[in-house]
Scaffold this active site. Structure first.
Site, PDB file in Angstrom:
ATOM      1  N   GLU A  13       3.114  -6.175   8.661  1.00 24.63           N
ATOM      2  CA  GLU A  13       3.424  -4.785   8.318  1.00 24.63           C
ATOM      3  C   GLU A  13       4.456  -4.208   9.287  1.00 24.63           C
ATOM      4  O   GLU A  13       5.354  -3.478   8.880  1.00 24.63           O
ATOM      5  CB  GLU A  13       2.140  -3.937   8.335  1.00 24.63           C
ATOM      6  N   CYS A  61       0.834  -1.203   0.000  1.00 21.18           N
ATOM      7  CA  CYS A  61       0.000   0.000   0.000  1.00 21.18           C
ATOM      8  C   CYS A  61       0.877   1.264   0.000  1.00 21.18           C
ATOM      9  O   CYS A  61       1.837   1.359   0.775  1.00 21.18           O
ATOM     10  CB  CYS A  61      -0.903   0.002   1.237  1.00 21.18           C
ATOM     11  N   CYS A  97      -2.651   6.659   8.530  1.00 22.47           N
ATOM     12  CA  CYS A  97      -3.417   6.254   7.351  1.00 22.47           C
ATOM     13  C   CYS A  97      -4.820   6.867   7.372  1.00 22.47           C
ATOM     14  O   CYS A  97      -5.525   6.777   8.379  1.00 22.47           O
ATOM     15  CB  CYS A  97      -3.494   4.736   7.320  1.00 22.47           C
ATOM     16  N   SER A 119      -6.118  -6.571  12.183  1.00 20.60           N
ATOM     17  CA  SER A 119      -5.793  -5.643  13.265  1.00 20.60           C
ATOM     18  C   SER A 119      -6.753  -4.450  13.282  1.00 20.60           C
ATOM     19  O   SER A 119      -7.273  -4.055  14.332  1.00 20.60           O
ATOM     20  CB  SER A 119      -4.354  -5.189  13.041  1.00 20.60           C
TER      21      SER A 119
HETATM   22  S1  SF4 Z   1      -5.471   0.521   6.074  1.00 18.23           S
HETATM   23 FE1  SF4 Z   1      -4.378   2.280   5.170  1.00 18.23          FE
HETATM   24  S2  SF4 Z   1      -2.245   1.644   5.057  1.00 18.23           S
HETATM   25 FE2  SF4 Z   1      -3.458  -0.220   5.369  1.00 18.23          FE
HETATM   26  S3  SF4 Z   1      -3.872  -0.992   3.329  1.00 18.23           S
HETATM   27 FE3  SF4 Z   1      -5.574   0.353   3.839  1.00 18.23          FE
HETATM   28  S4  SF4 Z   1      -5.058   2.400   3.031  1.00 18.23           S
HETATM   29 FE4  SF4 Z   1      -3.194   1.141   3.101  1.00 18.23          FE
END
Ligand code: SF4
Length: 399
Positions: free
Chosen positions: A178, A148, A275, A305
């Site tokens: 992550e 991402c 985010c 999560s």
């Molecule tokens: S929660 Fe935020 S950082 Fe995680 S995949 Fe989705 S947009 Fe990307």
């Protein structure tokens, strides 16, 4: 925002109509109040923001396109692409194999791969060590990298503050894909430590102030600090970044706390790496919880999560059921829901109120298809004999 080509099976006509209407009515995303689905003696309040985020849609689009473009080739995913069982199962059904589980345990050895294979990097990203292993095999991962952009933004900021001499504190679950990836990328340019929560930030503060015996740091944070970490000097200047799906309010509380310990001039401001989707979904739950209600239902993968954090928020106020499909609502009386505190599914009776109208709050995690949320709405409406109203609701929201 960019529109992605996501398989229709994950979409829901009802939810798409609702989201589109809310988007048009509130272009600046200032209204975090829920949408009411009024079935008379059942009122469902749907969060303003929920479901697939930018990063998840991007990953799904790339993964399904990879399958289409590589017929006849072996296709692997480093680990679960996102934390949603349906999406992962759909990819496996199409022949995709997972190399590791969520915790990094190897399911298929890298020595079984060849340069002819295709390896997809999941939305969480991966460590530099794994990237190097794959490129040593001759695998070109750039084309099939679904990391991402918002995770990459965190890595870039960690690198930038690292170059200015700041140590990076990663707020995240130490074993989460992550967090491991962010740790690896940050540690390549600067000393880095992972902390799980505010309690651990307070322990870290003890080493900064000298209240704790410095050498104990290596035991307290075993396996969580970068190679060569020097406790006598590496906590002088710090900045905090997070696993993007942590509770934004927790990360901010940790950052404020540590800033208070080291002082503003020794603290890097990284607030803009939070985010947007995590913030929106969590703020929408706060908005949802301002609505008088009897119970909450949160839909999402049990190892997700961000979904777990939504459950945590709801639980503080209401009886909350965490389910990964409408099938877990066995009847109007019984639900099989996930107790994330004890990591097990639990059968609960009387999860729906007996009063009329029954007022239910509903949301889902960033990796949950809208089709699943519609399934939950249909099932709930069915329990109250109101499923027939759904079609007119779609028409109403499409108007
Ligand atoms: S929660 Fe935020 S950082 Fe995680 S995949 Fe989705 S947009 Fe990307």
């Amino acid at each position: 925002m960019k529109q992605f080509d996501v398989p229709i099976i994950y979409r829901s006509p009802l939810i798409s109509a609702i989201k589109q209407k809310r988007r048009l009515q509130d272009k600046l995303k200032k209204d975090f109040g829920p949408t009411l689905l009024d079935f008379g003696d059942l009122k469902i309040y749907l969060a303003r923001h929920f479901g697939f985020c930018y990063g998840v849609e991007n990953a799904i689009e790339i993964a399904f396109r990879t399958i289409e473009e590589n017929a006849g080739k072996r296709i692997f995913l480093l680990s679960e692409m996102i934390h949603n069982p349906q999406v992962n199962a759909d990819l496996q059904e199409r022949g995709v194999q997972f190399l590791m589980d969520t915790y990094g345990h190897q399911l298929i050895g890298f020595d079984e791969l060849s340069a002819e294979d295709v390896v997809i990097i999941p939305a969480f990203g991966t460590t530099l060590e794994i990237e190097n292993k794959l490129s040593a095999i001759g695998l070109q991962t750039e084309k099939y990298n679904t990391t991402c952009p918002f995770v990459e933004k965190v890595w870039n900021r960690a690198e930038a503050i690292g170059k200015k001499g700041y140590t990076v504190i990663v707020h995240g679950k130490p074993r989460h894909e992550e967090t491991r990836a962010t740790f690896s990328h940050a540690a390549a340019s600067t000393p880095t430590v992972v902390i799980n929560d505010l309690e651990e930030a307070k322990i870290l503060a003890g080493y900064i102030t000298g209240d704790l015996h410095l050498q104990d740091f290596y035991t307290s944070f075993k396996g969580r600090y970068s190679p060569g970490f020097d406790i006598t000097k590496d906590l002088h200047q710090i900045g905090v970044v997070n696993q993007t799906t942590q509770l934004a309010s927790d990360t901010q509380a940790i950052a404020e706390y540590l800033k208070g310990i080291v002082g503003e001039d020794r603290f890097a401001d990284t607030r803009d790496t939070l985010c947007y989707a995590t913030l929106d979904n969590q703020t929408a739950v706060v908005g949802l919880l301002n609505t008088p209600a009897d119970a909450a239902i949160v839909v999402g993968g049990y190892n997700s999560s961000n979904t777990t954090h939504l459950v945590e928020l709801c639980e503080q106020k209401l009886p909350t059921s965490f389910i990964n499909s409408e099938e877990k609502m066995l009847s109007k009386e019984e639900i099989l829901h996930y107790d994330f505190h004890h990591r097990q599914e639990t059968l609960t009776r009387h999860y729906l109120p007996t009063n009329s109208p029954a007022r239910i709050l509903l949301t889902s995690g960033a990796s949950c298809p809208d089709a699943l949320v519609e399934g939950v709405i249909r099932r709930l409406a069915g329990f109250y004999g109101k499923e027939y109203m759904l079609e007119s609701l779609i028409t109403e929201f499409e108007a």
